[in-house]
Design an enzyme around this catalytic site. Structure first.
Site, PDB file in Angstrom:
ATOM      1  N   ASP A 206      -3.642  -2.952  -1.752  1.00  0.00           N
ATOM      2  CA  ASP A 206      -4.690  -1.947  -1.945  1.00  0.00           C
ATOM      3  C   ASP A 206      -4.203  -0.851  -2.884  1.00  0.00           C
ATOM      4  OD1 ASP A 206      -3.374   0.202  -0.603  1.00  0.00           O
ATOM      5  OD2 ASP A 206      -4.423  -0.139   1.273  1.00  0.00           O
ATOM      6  N   GLY A 207      -5.126   0.085  -3.185  1.00  0.00           N
ATOM      7  CA  GLY A 207      -4.787   1.226  -4.033  1.00  0.00           C
ATOM      8  C   GLY A 207      -5.422   1.126  -5.402  1.00  0.00           C
ATOM      9  N   GLY A 208      -6.591   1.754  -5.570  1.00  0.00           N
ATOM     10  CA  GLY A 208      -7.222   1.845  -6.890  1.00  0.00           C
ATOM     11  C   GLY A 208      -7.938   0.588  -7.337  1.00  0.00           C
ATOM     12  N   ILE A 209      -8.072  -0.399  -6.463  1.00  0.00           N
ATOM     13  CA  ILE A 209      -8.827  -1.625  -6.806  1.00  0.00           C
ATOM     14  C   ILE A 209     -10.308  -1.275  -6.670  1.00  0.00           C
ATOM     15  CG2 ILE A 209      -9.314  -4.004  -6.063  1.00  0.00           C
ATOM     16  CD1 ILE A 209      -6.345  -4.014  -4.990  1.00  0.00           C
TER      17      ILE A 209
ATOM     18  N   SER B 299       0.840  -1.206   0.000  1.00  0.00           N
ATOM     19  CA  SER B 299       0.000   0.000   0.000  1.00  0.00           C
ATOM     20  C   SER B 299       0.866   1.243   0.000  1.00  0.00           C
ATOM     21  CB  SER B 299      -0.867  -0.013   1.277  1.00  0.00           C
ATOM     22  OG  SER B 299      -1.578   1.202   1.429  1.00  0.00           O
TER      23      SER B 299
ATOM     24  N   HIS C 174      -0.824   3.995   0.845  1.00  0.00           N
ATOM     25  CA  HIS C 174      -1.795   4.788   1.602  1.00  0.00           C
ATOM     26  C   HIS C 174      -2.754   5.515   0.645  1.00  0.00           C
ATOM     27  CE1 HIS C 174      -2.024   5.932   5.994  1.00  0.00           C
ATOM     28  NE2 HIS C 174      -3.008   6.661   5.503  1.00  0.00           N
TER      29      HIS C 174
HETATM   30  C1  LIG Z   1      -9.603   9.886   3.763  1.00  0.00           C
HETATM   31  C2  LIG Z   1      -8.685   8.737   3.975  1.00  0.00           C
HETATM   32  C3  LIG Z   1      -8.243   8.429   5.262  1.00  0.00           C
HETATM   33  C4  LIG Z   1      -7.399   7.343   5.479  1.00  0.00           C
HETATM   34  N1  LIG Z   1      -7.017   7.028   6.754  1.00  0.00           N
HETATM   35  C5  LIG Z   1      -6.220   5.945   6.957  1.00  0.00           C
HETATM   36  C6  LIG Z   1      -5.852   5.562   8.275  1.00  0.00           C
HETATM   37  O1  LIG Z   1      -6.242   6.183   9.267  1.00  0.00           O
HETATM   38  N2  LIG Z   1      -5.049   4.468   8.425  1.00  0.00           N
HETATM   39  C7  LIG Z   1      -4.610   3.752   7.353  1.00  0.00           C
HETATM   40  O2  LIG Z   1      -3.899   2.767   7.526  1.00  0.00           O
HETATM   41  N3  LIG Z   1      -4.949   4.091   6.095  1.00  0.00           N
HETATM   42  C8  LIG Z   1      -5.736   5.154   5.884  1.00  0.00           C
HETATM   43  N4  LIG Z   1      -6.088   5.499   4.610  1.00  0.00           N
HETATM   44  C9  LIG Z   1      -5.583   4.691   3.496  1.00  0.00           C
HETATM   45  C10 LIG Z   1      -6.548   3.567   3.141  1.00  0.00           C
HETATM   46  O3  LIG Z   1      -6.860   2.745   4.203  1.00  0.00           O
HETATM   47  C11 LIG Z   1      -6.026   2.711   1.989  1.00  0.00           C
HETATM   48  O4  LIG Z   1      -4.725   2.237   2.252  1.00  0.00           O
HETATM   49  C12 LIG Z   1      -6.017   3.422   0.650  1.00  0.00           C
HETATM   50  O5  LIG Z   1      -6.882   4.521   0.586  1.00  0.00           O
HETATM   51  C13 LIG Z   1      -6.368   2.360  -0.384  1.00  0.00           C
HETATM   52  O6  LIG Z   1      -6.594   2.892  -1.584  1.00  0.00           O
HETATM   53  P1  LIG Z   1      -8.056   3.154  -2.236  1.00  0.00           P
HETATM   54  O7  LIG Z   1      -8.686   4.236  -1.437  1.00  0.00           O
HETATM   55  O8  LIG Z   1      -7.611   3.602  -3.585  1.00  0.00           O
HETATM   56  O9  LIG Z   1      -8.855   1.892  -2.285  1.00  0.00           O
HETATM   57  C14 LIG Z   1      -6.946   6.562   4.365  1.00  0.00           C
HETATM   58  C15 LIG Z   1      -7.394   6.886   3.094  1.00  0.00           C
HETATM   59  C16 LIG Z   1      -8.253   7.947   2.877  1.00  0.00           C
HETATM   60  C17 LIG Z   1      -8.720   8.241   1.486  1.00  0.00           C
END
Ligand SMILES: Cc1cc2nc3c(=O)[nH]c(=O)nc-3n(C[C@H](O)[C@H](O)[C@H](O)COP(=O)(O)O)c2cc1C
Length: 335
Positions: free
Chosen positions: A263-266, A230, A232
Protein backbone atom coordinates in the site's frame (compact mmCIF):
# COMPACT_ATOMS: atom_id res chain seq x y z
CA UNK A 1 -23.08 8.84 -9.57
CA UNK A 2 -19.63 9.13 -11.15
CA UNK A 3 -16.27 9.61 -9.41
CA UNK A 4 -16.23 13.33 -10.19
CA UNK A 5 -19.57 13.73 -8.37
CA UNK A 6 -18.29 11.62 -5.48
CA UNK A 7 -15.37 14.04 -5.06
CA UNK A 8 -17.60 17.13 -5.35
CA UNK A 9 -19.98 15.73 -2.70
CA UNK A 10 -17.11 14.80 -0.40
CA UNK A 11 -15.79 18.37 -0.43
CA UNK A 12 -19.04 19.55 1.23
CA UNK A 13 -18.59 17.50 4.42
CA UNK A 14 -15.08 16.11 4.78
CA UNK A 15 -12.68 17.91 7.16
CA UNK A 16 -8.87 18.32 6.87
CA UNK A 17 -8.95 16.94 3.30
CA UNK A 18 -9.59 18.70 -0.01
CA UNK A 19 -10.85 15.55 -1.81
CA UNK A 20 -8.32 16.29 -4.56
CA UNK A 21 -8.83 14.93 -8.09
CA UNK A 22 -5.96 12.57 -7.26
CA UNK A 23 -5.11 11.90 -3.62
CA UNK A 24 -1.37 12.69 -3.70
CA UNK A 25 -0.59 13.76 -0.14
CA UNK A 26 0.11 17.40 -1.08
CA UNK A 27 -2.97 19.33 0.11
CA UNK A 28 -3.19 17.43 3.41
CA UNK A 29 0.60 17.62 3.72
CA UNK A 30 2.12 17.12 7.15
CA UNK A 31 -1.21 17.25 9.04
CA UNK A 32 -1.21 14.86 11.96
CA UNK A 33 -3.62 14.80 13.74
CA UNK A 34 -5.50 14.80 10.44
CA UNK A 35 -5.31 12.49 7.44
CA UNK A 36 -1.88 13.68 6.21
CA UNK A 37 1.53 12.22 6.90
CA UNK A 38 4.82 12.99 8.62
CA UNK A 39 7.00 15.22 6.46
CA UNK A 40 6.14 14.63 2.80
CA UNK A 41 6.03 10.86 3.15
CA UNK A 42 2.52 10.31 1.73
CA UNK A 43 3.47 12.38 -1.32
CA UNK A 44 6.69 10.35 -1.73
CA UNK A 45 4.61 7.17 -1.76
CA UNK A 46 2.36 8.58 -4.50
CA UNK A 47 5.30 9.95 -6.53
CA UNK A 48 7.15 6.64 -6.51
CA UNK A 49 4.35 4.93 -8.48
CA UNK A 50 4.42 7.86 -10.96
CA UNK A 51 8.11 6.97 -11.50
CA UNK A 52 7.03 3.71 -13.12
CA UNK A 53 5.33 3.39 -16.51
CA UNK A 54 3.59 0.46 -18.14
CA UNK A 55 5.00 -1.16 -21.28
CA UNK A 56 2.29 -1.25 -23.94
CA UNK A 57 2.55 -4.60 -25.75
CA UNK A 58 -0.68 -6.00 -27.16
CA UNK A 59 0.82 -9.18 -28.66
CA UNK A 60 -1.39 -11.80 -27.04
CA UNK A 61 -4.37 -13.92 -28.13
CA UNK A 62 -7.41 -11.63 -28.04
CA UNK A 63 -9.98 -12.30 -25.35
CA UNK A 64 -11.50 -10.97 -22.15
CA UNK A 65 -9.38 -9.98 -19.16
CA UNK A 66 -10.05 -11.80 -15.88
CA UNK A 67 -8.75 -9.66 -12.98
CA UNK A 68 -9.87 -12.07 -10.24
CA UNK A 69 -7.42 -13.24 -7.62
CA UNK A 70 -7.07 -15.96 -5.00
CA UNK A 71 -6.02 -14.87 -1.53
CA UNK A 72 -6.35 -16.66 1.81
CA UNK A 73 -7.71 -19.66 -0.12
CA UNK A 74 -10.67 -17.68 -1.47
CA UNK A 75 -11.47 -16.02 -4.77
CA UNK A 76 -11.98 -12.25 -5.06
CA UNK A 77 -13.00 -10.14 -8.03
CA UNK A 78 -9.87 -7.95 -7.81
CA UNK A 79 -6.48 -8.09 -6.03
CA UNK A 80 -7.63 -5.18 -3.86
CA UNK A 81 -8.19 -4.52 -0.14
CA UNK A 82 -9.62 -1.37 1.43
CA UNK A 83 -7.32 0.16 4.06
CA UNK A 84 -8.11 0.20 7.77
CA UNK A 85 -8.78 3.58 9.40
CA UNK A 86 -8.80 3.25 13.18
CA UNK A 87 -10.69 6.50 13.77
CA UNK A 88 -12.52 8.73 11.32
CA UNK A 89 -12.13 11.64 13.77
CA UNK A 90 -9.20 12.58 11.49
CA UNK A 91 -11.84 13.59 8.91
CA UNK A 92 -14.85 14.66 10.95
CA UNK A 93 -15.89 16.44 14.17
CA UNK A 94 -18.22 13.59 15.15
CA UNK A 95 -17.02 9.99 15.22
CA UNK A 96 -18.32 8.33 12.05
CA UNK A 97 -16.01 5.30 12.25
CA UNK A 98 -18.83 2.74 12.69
CA UNK A 99 -20.98 3.98 9.74
CA UNK A 100 -17.82 4.40 7.62
CA UNK A 101 -16.81 0.79 8.25
CA UNK A 102 -20.39 -0.32 7.54
CA UNK A 103 -20.46 1.51 4.18
CA UNK A 104 -17.07 0.17 3.10
CA UNK A 105 -17.90 -3.38 4.21
CA UNK A 106 -21.21 -3.29 2.32
CA UNK A 107 -19.49 -2.04 -0.84
CA UNK A 108 -16.76 -4.69 -0.48
CA UNK A 109 -19.43 -7.40 -0.34
CA UNK A 110 -21.15 -5.95 -3.42
CA UNK A 111 -17.93 -5.62 -5.44
CA UNK A 112 -16.22 -8.85 -4.35
CA UNK A 113 -13.16 -7.41 -2.61
CA UNK A 114 -11.75 -7.57 0.94
CA UNK A 115 -12.49 -4.76 3.42
CA UNK A 116 -10.14 -4.09 6.33
CA UNK A 117 -10.99 -2.20 9.49
CA UNK A 118 -8.78 -0.90 12.29
CA UNK A 119 -9.37 -1.51 16.00
CA UNK A 120 -9.12 2.23 16.65
CA UNK A 121 -9.78 4.05 19.87
CA UNK A 122 -13.52 3.70 20.51
CA UNK A 123 -14.83 0.49 22.13
CA UNK A 124 -17.72 0.23 19.63
CA UNK A 125 -15.41 0.05 16.58
CA UNK A 126 -14.59 -3.68 16.55
CA UNK A 127 -18.09 -4.98 17.48
CA UNK A 128 -19.61 -2.53 14.97
CA UNK A 129 -17.41 -3.69 12.10
CA UNK A 130 -17.86 -7.38 12.95
CA UNK A 131 -21.66 -6.88 12.98
CA UNK A 132 -21.45 -5.15 9.56
CA UNK A 133 -19.37 -8.05 8.25
CA UNK A 134 -22.01 -10.61 9.25
CA UNK A 135 -24.90 -8.37 8.07
CA UNK A 136 -23.45 -7.86 4.58
CA UNK A 137 -21.79 -11.29 4.24
CA UNK A 138 -18.53 -9.54 3.40
CA UNK A 139 -14.92 -10.72 3.28
CA UNK A 140 -13.30 -8.72 6.08
CA UNK A 141 -9.85 -8.54 7.68
CA UNK A 142 -9.55 -6.83 11.09
CA UNK A 143 -6.21 -5.04 11.52
CA UNK A 144 -5.15 -4.88 15.18
CA UNK A 145 -2.82 -2.34 16.74
CA UNK A 146 0.35 -3.64 18.44
CA UNK A 147 -1.02 -3.25 21.97
CA UNK A 148 0.22 -5.48 24.81
CA UNK A 149 -0.10 -9.14 23.72
CA UNK A 150 -2.87 -9.99 26.21
CA UNK A 151 -5.12 -7.29 24.73
CA UNK A 152 -4.49 -8.50 21.17
CA UNK A 153 -5.16 -12.10 22.22
CA UNK A 154 -8.55 -11.05 23.65
CA UNK A 155 -9.48 -9.54 20.28
CA UNK A 156 -8.09 -12.55 18.36
CA UNK A 157 -10.33 -14.82 20.41
CA UNK A 158 -13.39 -12.70 19.58
CA UNK A 159 -12.45 -12.62 15.89
CA UNK A 160 -11.83 -16.39 15.85
CA UNK A 161 -15.57 -16.98 16.36
CA UNK A 162 -16.51 -14.84 13.35
CA UNK A 163 -16.32 -15.28 9.58
CA UNK A 164 -13.35 -12.87 9.16
CA UNK A 165 -11.23 -14.06 6.21
CA UNK A 166 -7.92 -13.25 7.92
CA UNK A 167 -6.54 -11.19 10.78
CA UNK A 168 -3.67 -8.73 10.79
CA UNK A 169 -1.39 -7.07 13.32
CA UNK A 170 0.03 -3.69 12.24
CA UNK A 171 3.56 -3.62 13.63
CA UNK A 172 4.46 -0.13 12.41
CA UNK A 173 1.75 1.46 14.59
CA UNK A 174 4.47 1.24 17.25
CA UNK A 175 5.42 4.63 15.75
CA UNK A 176 2.10 6.36 16.36
CA UNK A 177 2.71 9.08 18.90
CA UNK A 178 -0.75 8.98 20.46
CA UNK A 179 -0.09 7.86 24.03
CA UNK A 180 3.34 6.45 23.23
CA UNK A 181 5.01 4.52 26.08
CA UNK A 182 1.95 4.78 28.31
CA UNK A 183 0.24 1.67 29.67
CA UNK A 184 -1.67 -0.18 26.94
CA UNK A 185 -0.29 1.97 24.13
CA UNK A 186 1.08 0.56 20.84
CA UNK A 187 4.65 -0.73 21.01
CA UNK A 188 7.16 -2.81 19.08
CA UNK A 189 6.86 -6.58 18.63
CA UNK A 190 9.43 -9.37 18.30
CA UNK A 191 9.30 -12.53 16.19
CA UNK A 192 8.43 -14.40 19.40
CA UNK A 193 5.52 -12.02 20.11
CA UNK A 194 4.14 -12.59 16.61
CA UNK A 195 4.52 -16.38 16.91
CA UNK A 196 2.54 -16.21 20.16
CA UNK A 197 -0.18 -14.08 18.56
CA UNK A 198 -0.41 -16.38 15.54
CA UNK A 199 -0.85 -19.37 17.86
CA UNK A 200 -4.12 -17.76 19.07
CA UNK A 201 -5.82 -17.81 15.67
CA UNK A 202 -6.54 -20.37 12.98
CA UNK A 203 -7.18 -17.60 10.44
CA UNK A 204 -4.55 -16.48 7.92
CA UNK A 205 -2.20 -14.22 9.90
CA UNK A 206 -1.05 -11.04 8.18
CA UNK A 207 1.73 -8.70 9.36
CA UNK A 208 1.20 -5.09 8.24
CA UNK A 209 3.96 -2.48 8.20
CA UNK A 210 6.93 -4.24 6.56
CA UNK A 211 9.52 -1.97 4.94
CA UNK A 212 12.76 -4.02 4.63
CA UNK A 213 13.79 -7.45 3.38
CA UNK A 214 14.98 -8.28 6.91
CA UNK A 215 11.63 -7.36 8.48
CA UNK A 216 9.88 -9.43 5.79
CA UNK A 217 12.06 -12.45 6.70
CA UNK A 218 11.21 -11.94 10.38
CA UNK A 219 7.50 -11.93 9.52
CA UNK A 220 7.99 -15.13 7.48
CA UNK A 221 9.83 -16.70 10.44
CA UNK A 222 6.90 -15.74 12.69
CA UNK A 223 4.62 -17.66 10.31
CA UNK A 224 2.95 -14.76 8.46
CA UNK A 225 0.63 -16.02 5.73
CA UNK A 226 0.91 -12.58 4.13
CA UNK A 227 2.74 -9.32 4.75
CA UNK A 228 1.66 -5.81 3.92
CA UNK A 229 4.50 -3.65 2.62
CA UNK A 230 3.48 -0.35 4.17
CA UNK A 231 4.82 2.74 5.89
CA UNK A 232 1.31 3.45 7.26
CA UNK A 233 0.65 5.95 4.48
CA UNK A 234 3.68 7.94 5.66
CA UNK A 235 2.21 8.47 9.12
CA UNK A 236 4.84 6.83 11.31
CA UNK A 237 8.26 8.14 10.17
CA UNK A 238 8.94 11.22 8.02
CA UNK A 239 12.07 9.80 6.39
CA UNK A 240 10.72 6.37 5.55
CA UNK A 241 11.26 5.49 1.87
CA UNK A 242 8.33 5.06 -0.50
CA UNK A 243 6.78 1.60 -0.58
CA UNK A 244 7.24 1.26 -4.38
CA UNK A 245 10.98 1.76 -3.79
CA UNK A 246 11.36 -1.03 -1.20
CA UNK A 247 8.89 -3.50 -2.78
CA UNK A 248 11.43 -5.19 -5.16
CA UNK A 249 13.92 -5.75 -2.28
CA UNK A 250 11.17 -7.35 -0.20
CA UNK A 251 9.93 -9.53 -3.08
CA UNK A 252 13.56 -10.74 -3.48
CA UNK A 253 13.96 -11.47 0.22
CA UNK A 254 10.66 -13.33 0.56
CA UNK A 255 11.11 -15.54 -2.53
CA UNK A 256 7.50 -16.68 -2.63
CA UNK A 257 7.40 -17.82 1.03
CA UNK A 258 4.45 -15.56 1.88
CA UNK A 259 1.89 -13.46 0.02
CA UNK A 260 2.77 -9.81 -0.47
CA UNK A 261 0.27 -6.95 -0.33
CA UNK A 262 1.52 -3.40 -0.83
CA UNK A 263 0.00 0.00 0.00
CA UNK A 264 0.89 3.69 -0.03
CA UNK A 265 -0.09 6.11 -2.80
CA UNK A 266 -1.67 3.49 -5.09
CA UNK A 267 -4.54 5.35 -6.72
CA UNK A 268 -5.42 3.85 -10.10
CA UNK A 269 -5.82 0.52 -11.85
CA UNK A 270 -2.55 1.32 -13.65
CA UNK A 271 -0.80 1.60 -10.28
CA UNK A 272 -2.32 -1.77 -9.32
CA UNK A 273 -0.74 -3.37 -12.38
CA UNK A 274 2.63 -1.74 -11.60
CA UNK A 275 2.53 -3.19 -8.07
CA UNK A 276 1.70 -6.69 -9.31
CA UNK A 277 4.35 -6.48 -12.06
CA UNK A 278 6.90 -5.62 -9.35
CA UNK A 279 5.95 -8.80 -7.48
CA UNK A 280 3.02 -7.97 -5.18
CA UNK A 281 0.06 -10.37 -5.01
CA UNK A 282 -2.49 -7.65 -4.17
CA UNK A 283 -2.72 -3.98 -3.23
CA UNK A 284 -4.35 -2.07 -0.39
CA UNK A 285 -5.70 1.45 -0.84
CA UNK A 286 -6.79 3.62 2.07
CA UNK A 287 -7.39 7.39 1.87
CA UNK A 288 -9.46 7.44 -1.36
CA UNK A 289 -11.98 5.13 0.32
CA UNK A 290 -12.52 7.66 3.10
CA UNK A 291 -13.10 10.37 0.49
CA UNK A 292 -15.43 8.09 -1.52
CA UNK A 293 -17.49 7.28 1.56
CA UNK A 294 -17.93 10.99 2.44
CA UNK A 295 -18.89 11.60 -1.20
CA UNK A 296 -21.54 8.93 -1.53
CA UNK A 297 -21.59 6.45 1.35
CA UNK A 298 -21.51 2.85 0.26
CA UNK A 299 -22.37 3.83 -3.33
CA UNK A 300 -19.42 6.25 -3.43
CA UNK A 301 -17.10 3.43 -2.39
CA UNK A 302 -18.58 1.18 -5.12
CA UNK A 303 -18.03 3.91 -7.71
CA UNK A 304 -14.32 4.08 -6.79
CA UNK A 305 -13.90 0.27 -6.87
CA UNK A 306 -15.55 0.10 -10.30
CA UNK A 307 -13.28 2.90 -11.56
CA UNK A 308 -10.26 0.89 -10.37
CA UNK A 309 -11.61 -2.29 -11.96
CA UNK A 310 -12.08 -0.58 -15.34
CA UNK A 311 -8.59 0.94 -15.25
CA UNK A 312 -6.95 -2.32 -14.09
CA UNK A 313 -8.61 -4.36 -16.86
CA UNK A 314 -7.59 -1.77 -19.46
CA UNK A 315 -3.98 -1.74 -18.20
CA UNK A 316 -3.80 -5.56 -18.18
CA UNK A 317 -5.24 -5.76 -21.70
CA UNK A 318 -2.84 -3.16 -23.11
CA UNK A 319 0.17 -4.95 -21.55
CA UNK A 320 -0.90 -8.35 -22.91
CA UNK A 321 -2.17 -9.87 -19.65
CA UNK A 322 -5.45 -11.80 -19.66
CA UNK A 323 -5.22 -13.13 -16.10
CA UNK A 324 -3.15 -12.28 -13.01
CA UNK A 325 -0.64 -15.09 -13.63
CA UNK A 326 0.27 -13.42 -16.99
CA UNK A 327 1.51 -10.30 -15.15
CA UNK A 328 5.31 -10.13 -15.13
CA UNK A 329 8.17 -7.65 -14.48
CA UNK A 330 8.52 -6.94 -18.25
CA UNK A 331 5.26 -4.98 -18.09
CA UNK A 332 6.73 -2.15 -16.03
CA UNK A 333 9.68 0.22 -16.50
CA UNK A 334 11.28 3.12 -14.62
CA UNK A 335 10.02 6.36 -16.18
C1 LIG B 1 -6.53 8.72 8.84
C2 LIG B 1 -5.82 7.41 8.74
C3 LIG B 1 -5.97 6.46 9.74
C4 LIG B 1 -5.33 5.22 9.65
N1 LIG B 1 -5.54 4.28 10.62
C5 LIG B 1 -4.93 3.07 10.49
C6 LIG B 1 -5.17 2.05 11.46
O1 LIG B 1 -5.92 2.22 12.42
N2 LIG B 1 -4.54 0.85 11.29
C7 LIG B 1 -3.71 0.62 10.24
O2 LIG B 1 -3.16 -0.47 10.11
N3 LIG B 1 -3.47 1.56 9.31
C8 LIG B 1 -4.06 2.76 9.42
N4 LIG B 1 -3.83 3.72 8.48
C9 LIG B 1 -2.92 3.42 7.36
C10 LIG B 1 -3.68 2.85 6.17
O3 LIG B 1 -4.44 1.74 6.47
C11 LIG B 1 -2.74 2.52 5.01
O4 LIG B 1 -1.69 1.68 5.43
C12 LIG B 1 -2.15 3.73 4.33
O5 LIG B 1 -2.87 4.91 4.54
C13 LIG B 1 -2.06 3.38 2.85
O6 LIG B 1 -1.74 4.44 2.11
P1 LIG B 1 -2.78 5.31 1.22
O7 LIG B 1 -3.65 6.03 2.18
O8 LIG B 1 -1.79 6.21 0.55
O9 LIG B 1 -3.52 4.45 0.25
C14 LIG B 1 -4.47 4.95 8.53
C15 LIG B 1 -4.33 5.92 7.55
C16 LIG B 1 -4.98 7.13 7.62
C17 LIG B 1 -4.81 8.13 6.52
Amino acid sequence: MNYQEVLENARKTILNCKACPECNGLACGATMPGPGSKGGCAHENWKAWRNYKLNVDTFAPDGPVDPSCTLFGREFSLPLLTGPIGTMLQYSKTDVTVPFNDGVIQAAAETGIIACFGDGLAPETVPGALASMEKHGAAVMPVLNPLPNALIIDKLETIEKTSAVAVSVVVDSAGLNIGMFKKDSPGSKTVEDLKLLKSHTTKPFVVKGIMTGKAACNAVEAGADAIIVSNHGGRVLADAPATAVVLPEIVDAVRGRTKIIVDGGIRTGGDMLKALALGADAVLICRPFAVSWFGGGSEGVRVYVEKLRKEFIEAMYMCGARKLSDICPDMVRKA
